[in-house]
Design a protein around this motif. Structure first.
Motif, PDB file in Angstrom:
ATOM      1  N   ALA A  92     -20.655  46.354  21.577  1.00 42.24           N
ATOM      2  CA  ALA A  92     -21.737  46.146  20.613  1.00 42.24           C
ATOM      3  C   ALA A  92     -21.758  47.253  19.570  1.00 42.24           C
ATOM      4  CB  ALA A  92     -23.074  46.069  21.341  1.00 42.24           C
ATOM      5  N   GLU A  93     -21.395  48.452  19.980  1.00 42.99           N
ATOM      6  CA  GLU A  93     -21.370  49.598  19.075  1.00 42.99           C
ATOM      7  C   GLU A  93     -20.292  49.449  18.006  1.00 42.99           C
ATOM      8  OE1 GLU A  93     -20.902  54.504  19.409  1.00 42.99           O
ATOM      9  OE2 GLU A  93     -20.607  53.221  21.170  1.00 42.99           O
ATOM     10  N   GLU A  94     -19.312  48.590  18.254  1.00 41.31           N
ATOM     11  CA  GLU A  94     -18.194  48.410  17.326  1.00 41.31           C
ATOM     12  C   GLU A  94     -18.473  47.359  16.252  1.00 41.31           C
ATOM     13  OE1 GLU A  94     -14.198  49.249  19.674  1.00 41.31           O
ATOM     14  OE2 GLU A  94     -15.340  47.655  20.661  1.00 41.31           O
ATOM     15  N   VAL A  95     -19.614  46.687  16.348  1.00 45.71           N
ATOM     16  CA  VAL A  95     -19.985  45.640  15.392  1.00 45.71           C
ATOM     17  C   VAL A  95     -21.025  46.199  14.431  1.00 45.71           C
ATOM     18  CG1 VAL A  95     -20.938  43.332  15.117  1.00 45.71           C
ATOM     19  CG2 VAL A  95     -19.529  43.861  17.117  1.00 45.71           C
ATOM     20  N   SER A  96     -20.709  46.208  13.142  1.00 45.42           N
ATOM     21  CA  SER A  96     -21.624  46.764  12.155  1.00 45.42           C
ATOM     22  C   SER A  96     -22.864  45.884  11.993  1.00 45.42           C
ATOM     23  CB  SER A  96     -20.928  46.890  10.798  1.00 45.42           C
ATOM     24  OG  SER A  96     -20.660  45.602  10.267  1.00 45.42           O
ATOM     25  N   PHE A 104     -25.507  36.021  13.041  1.00 45.54           N
ATOM     26  CA  PHE A 104     -26.782  35.314  13.143  1.00 45.54           C
ATOM     27  C   PHE A 104     -26.983  34.359  11.968  1.00 45.54           C
ATOM     28  CE2 PHE A 104     -27.773  37.977  16.631  1.00 45.54           C
ATOM     29  CZ  PHE A 104     -28.828  37.375  17.294  1.00 45.54           C
ATOM     30  N   GLU A 105     -26.442  34.702  10.815  1.00 44.77           N
ATOM     31  CA  GLU A 105     -26.605  33.839   9.639  1.00 44.77           C
ATOM     32  C   GLU A 105     -26.058  32.446   9.910  1.00 44.77           C
ATOM     33  OE1 GLU A 105     -28.130  32.745   6.244  1.00 44.77           O
ATOM     34  OE2 GLU A 105     -28.206  34.858   6.774  1.00 44.77           O
ATOM     35  N   THR A 106     -24.885  32.373  10.530  1.00 46.77           N
ATOM     36  CA  THR A 106     -24.280  31.082  10.827  1.00 46.77           C
ATOM     37  C   THR A 106     -24.767  30.514  12.151  1.00 46.77           C
ATOM     38  OG1 THR A 106     -22.278  31.582   9.557  1.00 46.77           O
ATOM     39  CG2 THR A 106     -22.099  29.877  11.234  1.00 46.77           C
ATOM     40  N   ASN A 107     -24.664  31.309  13.210  1.00 45.82           N
ATOM     41  CA  ASN A 107     -24.914  30.787  14.556  1.00 45.82           C
ATOM     42  C   ASN A 107     -26.382  30.496  14.842  1.00 45.82           C
ATOM     43  OD1 ASN A 107     -22.191  31.194  14.834  1.00 45.82           O
ATOM     44  ND2 ASN A 107     -22.333  32.565  16.579  1.00 45.82           N
ATOM     45  N   GLY A 145     -19.347  41.056  24.214  1.00 49.27           N
ATOM     46  CA  GLY A 145     -19.673  39.876  23.427  1.00 49.27           C
ATOM     47  C   GLY A 145     -21.173  39.829  23.192  1.00 49.27           C
ATOM     48  N   ALA A 146     -21.786  40.994  23.056  1.00 53.76           N
ATOM     49  CA  ALA A 146     -23.245  41.103  23.030  1.00 53.76           C
ATOM     50  C   ALA A 146     -23.881  40.373  21.851  1.00 53.76           C
ATOM     51  CB  ALA A 146     -23.659  42.578  23.022  1.00 53.76           C
ATOM     52  N   LEU A 147     -23.274  40.470  20.661  1.00 55.21           N
ATOM     53  CA  LEU A 147     -23.901  39.859  19.483  1.00 55.21           C
ATOM     54  C   LEU A 147     -23.804  38.345  19.527  1.00 55.21           C
ATOM     55  CD1 LEU A 147     -25.364  41.580  17.412  1.00 55.21           C
ATOM     56  CD2 LEU A 147     -23.626  42.897  18.598  1.00 55.21           C
ATOM     57  N   TYR A 148     -22.663  37.842  19.993  1.00 50.43           N
ATOM     58  CA  TYR A 148     -22.525  36.385  20.152  1.00 50.43           C
ATOM     59  C   TYR A 148     -23.519  35.881  21.192  1.00 50.43           C
ATOM     60  CZ  TYR A 148     -20.435  31.810  21.013  1.00 50.43           C
ATOM     61  OH  TYR A 148     -20.221  30.454  21.156  1.00 50.43           O
ATOM     62  N   ALA A 149     -23.602  36.589  22.345  1.00 44.10           N
ATOM     63  CA  ALA A 149     -24.547  36.201  23.387  1.00 44.10           C
ATOM     64  C   ALA A 149     -25.976  36.252  22.859  1.00 44.10           C
ATOM     65  CB  ALA A 149     -24.391  37.109  24.603  1.00 44.10           C
ATOM     66  N   ALA A 150     -26.286  37.251  22.055  1.00 39.42           N
ATOM     67  CA  ALA A 150     -27.631  37.365  21.489  1.00 39.42           C
ATOM     68  C   ALA A 150     -27.967  36.161  20.613  1.00 39.42           C
ATOM     69  CB  ALA A 150     -27.753  38.659  20.679  1.00 39.42           C
ATOM     70  N   SER A 151     -26.990  35.689  19.816  1.00 37.78           N
ATOM     71  CA  SER A 151     -27.234  34.527  18.956  1.00 37.78           C
ATOM     72  C   SER A 151     -27.482  33.274  19.790  1.00 37.78           C
ATOM     73  CB  SER A 151     -26.068  34.313  17.982  1.00 37.78           C
ATOM     74  OG  SER A 151     -24.906  33.827  18.633  1.00 37.78           O
ATOM     75  N   LYS A 152     -26.797  33.158  20.934  1.00 39.67           N
ATOM     76  CA  LYS A 152     -26.986  31.991  21.794  1.00 39.67           C
ATOM     77  C   LYS A 152     -28.285  32.082  22.595  1.00 39.67           C
ATOM     78  CE  LYS A 152     -23.301  29.887  20.460  1.00 39.67           C
ATOM     79  NZ  LYS A 152     -23.406  28.645  19.643  1.00 39.67           N
ATOM     80  N   HIS A 153     -28.686  33.289  22.982  1.00 37.95           N
ATOM     81  CA  HIS A 153     -30.011  33.458  23.591  1.00 37.95           C
ATOM     82  C   HIS A 153     -31.098  33.059  22.594  1.00 37.95           C
ATOM     83  CE1 HIS A 153     -28.279  35.600  27.015  1.00 37.95           C
ATOM     84  NE2 HIS A 153     -29.478  35.729  27.532  1.00 37.95           N
TER      85      HIS A 153
END
Length: 280
Positions: A92-96, A104-107, A145-153
């Motif tokens: 997660a720290e590697e994703v700006s 989040f804009e798309t998902n 995969g924290a940001l992807y998981a966050a969008s799905k949550h």
């Protein structure tokens, strides 16, 4: 059955994968189906459904799409929000922040845009169904995969809340939560833009494990069958998991002790619990 007597379905991201399989399954089940894609899709003439252009990140594009479907069909009975993209394994720290916003804009906000544009017509009809394609990562964590998981949550929470708001208007909302599915989804995965050496080993381990699982993943037709089941259910549920791995994971999440689920997740992803040495 003539087009005028068919139920009308609108499916985003229908040029390949889950979206295409779902569009074909619904068309065979008797729906008049409009699929969407950002770019012109090859082989459109051979499809059982109509394709229209759409950028889910654009308010104007979404409005134009919905107006065109209403012009052609006069109603929308089913909206399947499928468009989205994946993120390559990364800490997660590697994703700006900028990349997190684009995810989040798309998902998530893409789902919000389409839903907001379609719901007024469903309210006027007094009926409709909205199915949002989520993921098992909407109820499970995903290390690297924290940001992807966050969008799905976010999709899961939005879907359940919206269902309570709309059901008195004759509209029901459900989320479909598949596990690994064999699609071209990973071809356009977003790579983290701030990679750190500290995460290299675990990132590579998780990526290798995901590739192993994807080699034996279910075809998108399994998800498409679940979408049809949810679309036609007399008493729809909040969440649907396709048969196989997704259903097993849902069962474990619901009934197994949290510690067991946590340990099983880390074991499956080959994550080492030993702390890394501090660098100076």
């Amino acid at each position: 059955m003539s087009n005028n007597n068919k139920r009308v379905a609108l499916i985003t991201g229908a040029s390949s994968g889950i979206g295409e399989a779902t569009a074909e399954r619904l068309a065979k089940a008797g729906y008049r189906v409009f699929g969407t894609s950002r770019r012109a899709a090859p082989g459109a003439g051979q499809r059982l459904f109509e394709m229209l252009p759409l950028d889910v990140n654009s308010d104007d594009s979404v409005e134009a799409l919905v107006q065109e479907v209403m012009r052609r069909a006069g109603r929308i009975d089913l909206l399947v929000n499928n468009a989205g993209f994946g993120v390559a394994p990364a800490g997660a720290e590697e994703v700006s922040i900028e990349q997190a916003k684009s995810i989040f804009e798309t998902n998530f906000f893409g789902v919000l845009r389409l839903t907001r544009a379609v719901v007024p017509y469903m309210r006027q009809q007094g009926s409709g169904r909205i199915l949002n394609i989520g993921s098992v990562l909407g109820f499970l964590p995903m290390p690297y995969g924290a940001l992807y998981a966050a969008s799905k949550h976010a999709i899961a929470g939005y879907s359940e809340s919206l269902d309570h708001e709309l059901r008195t208007r004759g509209i029901r909302v459900s989320v479909i939560e598949p596990a690994y599915t064999k699609t071209p989804f990973d071809a356009n995965m977003l790579e983290a833009d701030a990679k750190l050496d500290e995460y290299h080993a675990n990132r590579a381990t998780v990526n290798k494990r995901i590739q192993e699982v994807m080699a034996n993943a279910q075809p998108p037709s399994v998800v498409a069958d679940t979408v049809l089941k949810a679309a036609t259910a007399a008493h729809p549920k909040h969440r649907y998991t396709p048969e196989g791995l997704a259903s097993r994971l849902r069962f474990l999440r619901r009934f197994a002790p949290a510690g067991i689920v946590d340990a099983a997740l880390r074991k499956d992803l080959r994550l080492d619990d030993n702390p890394a040495p501090h660098s100076r």
